[in-house]
Scaffold this motif. Sequence first.
Motif, PDB file in Angstrom:
ATOM      1  N   SER A 206      70.672   9.250  23.361  1.00 41.65           N
ATOM      2  CA  SER A 206      69.542  10.015  23.910  1.00 41.65           C
ATOM      3  C   SER A 206      68.518  10.326  22.820  1.00 41.65           C
ATOM      4  O   SER A 206      67.295  10.231  23.030  1.00 41.65           O
ATOM      5  CB  SER A 206      70.048  11.313  24.546  1.00 41.65           C
ATOM      6  OG  SER A 206      70.882  11.035  25.647  1.00 41.65           O
ATOM      7  N   ASP A 217      64.319   3.491  27.615  1.00 42.84           N
ATOM      8  CA  ASP A 217      64.969   3.683  28.925  1.00 42.84           C
ATOM      9  C   ASP A 217      66.408   3.187  28.922  1.00 42.84           C
ATOM     10  O   ASP A 217      67.316   3.842  29.465  1.00 42.84           O
ATOM     11  CB  ASP A 217      64.164   2.946  30.012  1.00 42.84           C
ATOM     12  CG  ASP A 217      62.827   3.598  30.286  1.00 42.84           C
ATOM     13  OD1 ASP A 217      62.664   4.777  29.879  1.00 42.84           O
ATOM     14  OD2 ASP A 217      61.955   2.933  30.884  1.00 42.84           O
ATOM     15  N   GLN A 220      68.551   5.605  26.931  1.00 43.62           N
ATOM     16  CA  GLN A 220      68.730   6.854  27.681  1.00 43.62           C
ATOM     17  C   GLN A 220      69.777   6.671  28.779  1.00 43.62           C
ATOM     18  O   GLN A 220      70.656   7.519  28.966  1.00 43.62           O
ATOM     19  CB  GLN A 220      67.393   7.282  28.301  1.00 43.62           C
ATOM     20  CG  GLN A 220      67.427   8.633  29.014  1.00 43.62           C
ATOM     21  CD  GLN A 220      67.535   9.791  28.034  1.00 43.62           C
ATOM     22  OE1 GLN A 220      66.991   9.745  26.942  1.00 43.62           O
ATOM     23  NE2 GLN A 220      68.244  10.828  28.424  1.00 43.62           N
ATOM     24  N   SER A 221      69.711   5.546  29.513  1.00 39.84           N
ATOM     25  CA  SER A 221      70.677   5.279  30.590  1.00 39.84           C
ATOM     26  C   SER A 221      72.085   5.124  30.028  1.00 39.84           C
ATOM     27  O   SER A 221      73.060   5.642  30.596  1.00 39.84           O
ATOM     28  CB  SER A 221      70.282   4.009  31.350  1.00 39.84           C
ATOM     29  OG  SER A 221      69.036   4.176  31.986  1.00 39.84           O
ATOM     30  N   HIS A 224      73.506   8.469  29.290  1.00 43.15           N
ATOM     31  CA  HIS A 224      73.974   9.173  30.490  1.00 43.15           C
ATOM     32  C   HIS A 224      75.367   8.695  30.896  1.00 43.15           C
ATOM     33  O   HIS A 224      76.227   9.499  31.291  1.00 43.15           O
ATOM     34  CB  HIS A 224      72.995   8.965  31.647  1.00 43.15           C
ATOM     35  CG  HIS A 224      71.690   9.685  31.457  1.00 43.15           C
ATOM     36  ND1 HIS A 224      71.606  10.905  30.833  1.00 43.15           N
ATOM     37  CD2 HIS A 224      70.415   9.354  31.837  1.00 43.15           C
ATOM     38  CE1 HIS A 224      70.350  11.320  30.816  1.00 43.15           C
ATOM     39  NE2 HIS A 224      69.599  10.384  31.413  1.00 43.15           N
ATOM     40  N   HIS A 225      75.598   7.383  30.823  1.00 42.33           N
ATOM     41  CA  HIS A 225      76.929   6.850  31.153  1.00 42.33           C
ATOM     42  C   HIS A 225      77.981   7.420  30.208  1.00 42.33           C
ATOM     43  O   HIS A 225      79.087   7.789  30.638  1.00 42.33           O
ATOM     44  CB  HIS A 225      76.926   5.319  31.067  1.00 42.33           C
ATOM     45  CG  HIS A 225      76.209   4.642  32.197  1.00 42.33           C
ATOM     46  ND1 HIS A 225      76.592   4.791  33.522  1.00 42.33           N
ATOM     47  CD2 HIS A 225      75.124   3.811  32.207  1.00 42.33           C
ATOM     48  CE1 HIS A 225      75.781   4.086  34.301  1.00 42.33           C
ATOM     49  NE2 HIS A 225      74.881   3.481  33.523  1.00 42.33           N
ATOM     50  N   ASN A 385      78.590  -0.947  31.958  1.00 36.62           N
ATOM     51  CA  ASN A 385      77.317  -0.342  32.353  1.00 36.62           C
ATOM     52  C   ASN A 385      76.379  -0.197  31.157  1.00 36.62           C
ATOM     53  O   ASN A 385      75.162  -0.441  31.260  1.00 36.62           O
ATOM     54  CB  ASN A 385      77.552   1.034  32.984  1.00 36.62           C
ATOM     55  CG  ASN A 385      78.254   0.940  34.334  1.00 36.62           C
ATOM     56  OD1 ASN A 385      78.209  -0.104  34.998  1.00 36.62           O
ATOM     57  ND2 ASN A 385      78.903   2.021  34.739  1.00 36.62           N
ATOM     58  N   CYS A 389      72.678  -1.835  30.447  1.00 42.44           N
ATOM     59  CA  CYS A 389      71.521  -1.055  29.980  1.00 42.44           C
ATOM     60  C   CYS A 389      70.893  -1.707  28.735  1.00 42.44           C
ATOM     61  O   CYS A 389      69.665  -1.772  28.603  1.00 42.44           O
ATOM     62  CB  CYS A 389      71.925   0.372  29.670  1.00 42.44           C
ATOM     63  SG  CYS A 389      72.444   1.323  31.126  1.00 42.44           S
TER      64      CYS A 389
END
Length: 393
Positions: A206, A217, A220-221, A224-225, A385, A389
């Motif tokens: 992040s 982006d 950041q994704s 989050h995961h 995931n 990303c």
Amino acid sequence: MPTKNNFLDSSLLKKMEISVAEAEKRTGKNAVNMQETYTVYLIETRPVDAASEGTNPVLDSLWKRYSEFELLRNYLLVTYPFAVVPPLPEKRAEFVWHKLSADNMDPDFVERRRVGLENFLLRVASHPVLSSDKIFYLFLTEADSRLKALNATFRVKNPDKRFAEMKHYGDELQSVISQLLRVRARAADRLYGVYKVHGNYGRVFSEWSAIEKEMGDGLQSAGHHMDAYAASVDDILEEEEHYADQLKEYLFYADALRTVCRKHELTQYELEMAVQDLTSKKQQREELATGTIRTFSLKGMTSKLFGQETPEQREAKLKMLETQIEEGEEQVKERNAECDEFVKSAWVDIERFKEQKDHDLRESLISYAIMQISMCKKGIQVWNNAKECFNKM
């Protein structure tokens, strides 16, 4: 946790103050001449009457190991099978993960066990029956409380091989489940750390995304995961505790199994004592009837020194022995029936327990394995995931 004031209406505690004042680590050689480190606990007692009269009574104090407390409780279980004997605190720091130390010499654990041992003594001292036991009193007041001797002499001459093997199995079952739970606790501790480290991945991704325009982006994704993965550990460990509780249940079942075996030993012991007493009475009758003394006795020496008994005296004693033998034969018959009924009923329930245990533990272990597989797949999915990303950056 009860306090001493909760027990003041106990007869023994009206006469004696009891405390386990401190614990001390020692080193010495065990029964097989191996060096070991162990903990001893200082039991202090003082008469209540002297304290209430304003005098300063001398404290009686002695050191006891945890194993001696175990001997005391086992003696109480066998001697008073009808009584709900207070439990001891755990012997080892079992089944803990990151929140507690699993070291038996850890000061916090030793202190918790000291408090638990004191509470055990106070509860026994407050019991309307157990508090009057002479061996318990000697345990509090004498360094050698005869418990070791009692434990050594309480052996049946003709033990039932099935119950002896089942008692050994109970010991082994408790040992392997304890080891399994300890391994699980260590694994859970490390798992917790691994998951929480993924939270650091999330934070770093992040922060990194804030300084990147084209890659921001995706980073950041991915972060989050990682955050979601780290947060899921609490639910996972809660589910693990559910399976651990199922194993713990059989840890306590193993103790219940050994209790049944100890009860059988007591039943067999009482039968053997009844047979021994009956045999002795029959031998006395034969000696009295024939006038021959097979073994040395004070009675035989007295007869030689002061003369034989009169026929009337001998006849009265023979009648008394006949009555005692009839009673003894009836008692042996009752003890035999009691022992047979116990063996029959106990073995039926042991077989039922074995079937239940096999089914329950199989299901628990399969479910635990499935949970571990699912958890590993979840970790793989998180990184898949994250890979997607990164591919989009």
